[in-house]
Design a protein around this motif. Structure first.
Motif, mmCIF file in Angstrom:
data_model
loop_
_atom_site.group_PDB
_atom_site.id
_atom_site.type_symbol
_atom_site.label_atom_id
_atom_site.label_comp_id
_atom_site.label_asym_id
_atom_site.label_seq_id
_atom_site.Cartn_x
_atom_site.Cartn_y
_atom_site.Cartn_z
ATOM 1 N N VAL A 1 0.808 -1.223 0.000
ATOM 2 C CA VAL A 1 0.000 0.000 0.000
ATOM 3 C C VAL A 1 0.842 1.275 0.000
ATOM 4 C CG1 VAL A 1 -1.700 1.349 1.285
ATOM 5 C CG2 VAL A 1 -2.023 -1.111 1.005
ATOM 6 N N PRO A 2 1.842 1.393 0.881
ATOM 7 C CA PRO A 2 2.633 2.645 0.872
ATOM 8 C C PRO A 2 3.307 2.924 -0.462
ATOM 9 C CG PRO A 2 3.027 1.419 2.889
ATOM 10 C CD PRO A 2 2.256 0.509 1.988
ATOM 11 N N PHE A 3 3.873 1.900 -1.099
ATOM 12 C CA PHE A 3 4.550 2.114 -2.372
ATOM 13 C C PHE A 3 3.577 2.526 -3.465
ATOM 14 C CE2 PHE A 3 8.092 -0.400 -0.568
ATOM 15 C CZ PHE A 3 9.140 0.430 -0.923
ATOM 16 N N ALA A 4 2.434 1.854 -3.543
ATOM 17 C CA ALA A 4 1.475 2.146 -4.616
ATOM 18 C C ALA A 4 0.711 3.434 -4.363
ATOM 19 C CB ALA A 4 0.501 0.976 -4.764
ATOM 20 N N GLU A 5 0.122 3.549 -3.154
ATOM 21 C CA GLU A 5 -0.820 4.632 -2.880
ATOM 22 C C GLU A 5 -0.167 5.929 -2.404
ATOM 23 O OE1 GLU A 5 -3.675 4.286 -3.845
ATOM 24 O OE2 GLU A 5 -4.249 2.170 -3.738
ATOM 25 N N PHE A 6 0.980 5.812 -1.744
ATOM 26 C CA PHE A 6 1.589 6.996 -1.140
ATOM 27 C C PHE A 6 2.914 7.405 -1.770
ATOM 28 C CE2 PHE A 6 -0.623 4.873 2.594
ATOM 29 C CZ PHE A 6 -1.810 5.538 2.355
ATOM 30 N N LYS A 7 3.377 6.600 -2.728
ATOM 31 C CA LYS A 7 4.645 6.939 -3.391
ATOM 32 C C LYS A 7 4.478 7.028 -4.904
ATOM 33 C CE LYS A 7 8.982 7.638 -4.195
ATOM 34 N NZ LYS A 7 9.512 9.016 -4.033
ATOM 35 N N ILE B 1 3.346 -1.125 -12.207
ATOM 36 C CA ILE B 1 3.802 -1.710 -10.945
ATOM 37 C C ILE B 1 2.833 -1.340 -9.828
ATOM 38 C CG2 ILE B 1 5.564 -1.556 -9.139
ATOM 39 C CD1 ILE B 1 6.414 -3.352 -11.383
ATOM 40 N N ALA B 2 2.389 -0.082 -9.823
ATOM 41 C CA ALA B 2 1.428 0.367 -8.814
ATOM 42 C C ALA B 2 0.140 -0.444 -8.899
ATOM 43 C CB ALA B 2 1.134 1.857 -8.989
ATOM 44 N N ILE B 3 -0.363 -0.666 -10.124
ATOM 45 C CA ILE B 3 -1.582 -1.463 -10.304
ATOM 46 C C ILE B 3 -1.363 -2.880 -9.789
ATOM 47 C CG2 ILE B 3 -3.168 -2.453 -12.001
ATOM 48 C CD1 ILE B 3 -2.707 0.011 -13.742
ATOM 49 N N PHE B 4 -0.203 -3.461 -10.124
ATOM 50 C CA PHE B 4 0.117 -4.821 -9.686
ATOM 51 C C PHE B 4 0.176 -4.900 -8.162
ATOM 52 C CE2 PHE B 4 3.385 -8.096 -8.721
ATOM 53 C CZ PHE B 4 2.689 -9.206 -9.191
ATOM 54 N N LEU B 5 0.781 -3.913 -7.513
ATOM 55 C CA LEU B 5 0.861 -3.895 -6.052
ATOM 56 C C LEU B 5 -0.532 -3.796 -5.428
ATOM 57 C CD1 LEU B 5 3.948 -1.549 -5.481
ATOM 58 C CD2 LEU B 5 3.843 -4.027 -5.136
ATOM 59 N N ILE B 6 -1.419 -3.034 -6.072
ATOM 60 C CA ILE B 6 -2.783 -2.911 -5.561
ATOM 61 C C ILE B 6 -3.509 -4.248 -5.658
ATOM 62 C CG2 ILE B 6 -5.032 -1.841 -5.965
ATOM 63 C CD1 ILE B 6 -3.477 0.683 -6.854
ATOM 64 N N TYR B 7 -3.281 -4.984 -6.739
ATOM 65 C CA TYR B 7 -3.913 -6.298 -6.872
ATOM 66 C C TYR B 7 -3.397 -7.270 -5.815
ATOM 67 C CZ TYR B 7 -6.649 -5.446 -11.060
ATOM 68 O OH TYR B 7 -7.592 -4.979 -11.940
ATOM 69 N N ILE B 8 -2.103 -7.186 -5.490
ATOM 70 C CA ILE B 8 -1.562 -8.004 -4.406
ATOM 71 C C ILE B 8 -2.268 -7.641 -3.096
ATOM 72 C CG2 ILE B 8 0.480 -8.459 -2.991
ATOM 73 C CD1 ILE B 8 2.179 -8.132 -5.473
ATOM 74 N N MET C 1 -13.261 -2.494 -7.919
ATOM 75 C CA MET C 1 -13.953 -1.699 -8.936
ATOM 76 C C MET C 1 -13.254 -0.363 -9.146
ATOM 77 S SD MET C 1 -18.046 -2.402 -8.422
ATOM 78 C CE MET C 1 -18.073 -2.000 -6.678
ATOM 79 N N ALA C 2 -12.720 0.202 -8.060
ATOM 80 C CA ALA C 2 -12.005 1.471 -8.183
ATOM 81 C C ALA C 2 -10.768 1.319 -9.056
ATOM 82 C CB ALA C 2 -11.618 1.982 -6.794
ATOM 83 N N VAL C 3 -10.094 0.184 -8.935
ATOM 84 C CA VAL C 3 -8.865 -0.051 -9.700
ATOM 85 C C VAL C 3 -9.132 -0.102 -11.199
ATOM 86 C CG1 VAL C 3 -6.938 -1.656 -10.066
ATOM 87 C CG2 VAL C 3 -7.763 -1.233 -7.773
ATOM 88 N N THR C 4 -10.355 -0.422 -11.594
ATOM 89 C CA THR C 4 -10.664 -0.455 -13.029
ATOM 90 C C THR C 4 -10.444 0.920 -13.667
ATOM 91 O OG1 THR C 4 -13.032 -0.004 -12.658
ATOM 92 C CG2 THR C 4 -12.335 -2.315 -12.729
ATOM 93 N N ASN C 5 -10.517 1.980 -12.851
ATOM 94 C CA ASN C 5 -10.224 3.318 -13.371
ATOM 95 C C ASN C 5 -8.764 3.430 -13.799
ATOM 96 O OD1 ASN C 5 -12.738 5.096 -12.948
ATOM 97 N ND2 ASN C 5 -12.519 4.091 -10.964
ATOM 98 N N LEU C 6 -7.873 2.773 -13.058
ATOM 99 C CA LEU C 6 -6.458 2.798 -13.419
ATOM 100 C C LEU C 6 -6.213 1.995 -14.701
ATOM 101 C CD1 LEU C 6 -4.750 2.389 -9.917
ATOM 102 C CD2 LEU C 6 -5.409 4.483 -11.129
ATOM 103 N N ILE C 7 -6.979 0.921 -14.871
ATOM 104 C CA ILE C 7 -6.877 0.147 -16.113
ATOM 105 C C ILE C 7 -7.318 1.009 -17.293
ATOM 106 C CG2 ILE C 7 -7.658 -1.897 -17.359
ATOM 107 C CD1 ILE C 7 -5.891 -2.523 -14.975
ATOM 108 N N LYS C 8 -8.348 1.833 -17.091
ATOM 109 C CA LYS C 8 -8.816 2.738 -18.149
ATOM 110 C C LYS C 8 -7.746 3.775 -18.484
ATOM 111 C CE LYS C 8 -13.651 2.103 -16.905
ATOM 112 N NZ LYS C 8 -14.838 2.688 -16.239
ATOM 113 N N VAL C 9 -7.020 4.235 -17.467
ATOM 114 C CA VAL C 9 -5.914 5.168 -17.714
ATOM 115 C C VAL C 9 -4.863 4.489 -18.572
ATOM 116 C CG1 VAL C 9 -3.995 6.410 -16.641
ATOM 117 C CG2 VAL C 9 -6.272 6.510 -15.621
ATOM 118 N N PHE C 10 -4.518 3.253 -18.234
ATOM 119 C CA PHE C 10 -3.543 2.491 -19.022
ATOM 120 C C PHE C 10 -4.010 2.347 -20.460
ATOM 121 C CE2 PHE C 10 -2.249 -1.665 -20.703
ATOM 122 C CZ PHE C 10 -0.872 -1.522 -20.693
ATOM 123 N N THR C 11 -5.314 2.053 -20.638
ATOM 124 C CA THR C 11 -5.881 1.910 -21.986
ATOM 125 C C THR C 11 -5.777 3.205 -22.775
ATOM 126 O OG1 THR C 11 -7.441 0.250 -21.160
ATOM 127 C CG2 THR C 11 -7.919 1.252 -23.300
#
Length: 230
Positions: free
Chosen positions: A25-31, A58-65, A105-115
């Motif tokens: 969480v700290p690496f993905a959300e706060f860094k 990497i941030a998306i992957f860390l969130i999935y973990i 569901m919130a993370v799907t927004n990051l997938i849309k950014v990637f797209t």
């Protein structure tokens, strides 16, 4: 399946899951994400993500973990606290799973950014400025949806705290710390929706209760003897 898992093993599994989240969480959300996003400049945000797309992934992957760890922790703490009150333990676990679903569901927004970044050639009718605005919109949508989920997470911690207070094999201070942490999450993240002008920075400190509980699970919880369950 739960009958084959001892309370000590459930405590260890839950503790390890929480420990994993303290790393992801700290690496993905706060860094990573804050370093790439400028909430006041859509163009700068889109440029930063485009130039650092691997880091963004990497941030998306860390969130999935984190999400997977959340599911494991929900199950492990259900097993660990089932002797206290099975029905309340199930309800508590479901609140964590509900939060996890909102987070997913919130993370799907990051997938849309990637797209948008990778598939910009499909949006030729849109200017780079418009695409950048979409990128920032989805980033902000992700944050607001996650914050809504964290309100549910706060309710989960309050329920968890009540369970811990009733458990004879856990110090009551842990229950109070979890309840305080839960109230901090609820108050701190409702701020965005209900009272944006009020300072709720104190919630950063109340969240420490969950970390204390994690340490207790790993150090003391792993030594708990089995309890007969009716």
């Amino acid at each position: 399946m739960n009958k084959n898992i001892s309370l000590s093993k459930a405590a260890i599994i839950a503790g390890i899951g929480l420990l994993i989240m303290t790393l992801t969480v700290p690496f993905a959300e706060f860094k990573i994400i804050p370093d790439l996003v400028n909430r006041d400049s859509a163009t700068e945000t889109a440029t930063n993500i485009t130039n650092n797309i691997f880091l963004f992934n990497i941030a998306i992957f860390l969130i999935y973990i984190t999400i997977v760890a959340d599911i494991v922790v929900a199950w492990a703490l259900y097993v660990f606290l089932k002797p206290v009150n099975k029905s309340l333990s199930i309800l508590t676990a479901w609140f964590r799973l509900l939060y996890t679903g909102v987070y997913l569901m919130a993370v799907t927004n990051l997938i849309k950014v990637f797209t948008l970044i990778k598939g910009s050639s499909y949006f030729l009718e849109n200017s780079p400025e418009q695409i950048a605005e979409f990128v920032l919109f989805y980033i902000k949508s992700y944050k607001y949806e996650w914050f809504f989920g964290l309100v549910l997470f706060g309710i989960y911690l309050i329920l968890l705290g009540f369970l811990v207070l009733k458990a004879k094999y856990i110090p009551k201070i842990m229950g109070w710390l979890l309840i305080i942490a839960g109230l901090g999450y609820v108050i701190g993240h409702l701020k965005v929706f209900l009272y944006p002008e009020i300072n709720t920075s104190f919630s950063m400190f109340t969240a420490m209760g969950e970390l204390v509980f994690m340490l207790w699970l790993l150090i003391k919880g792993s030594r708990i003897k089995e309890i007969q369950i009716d």
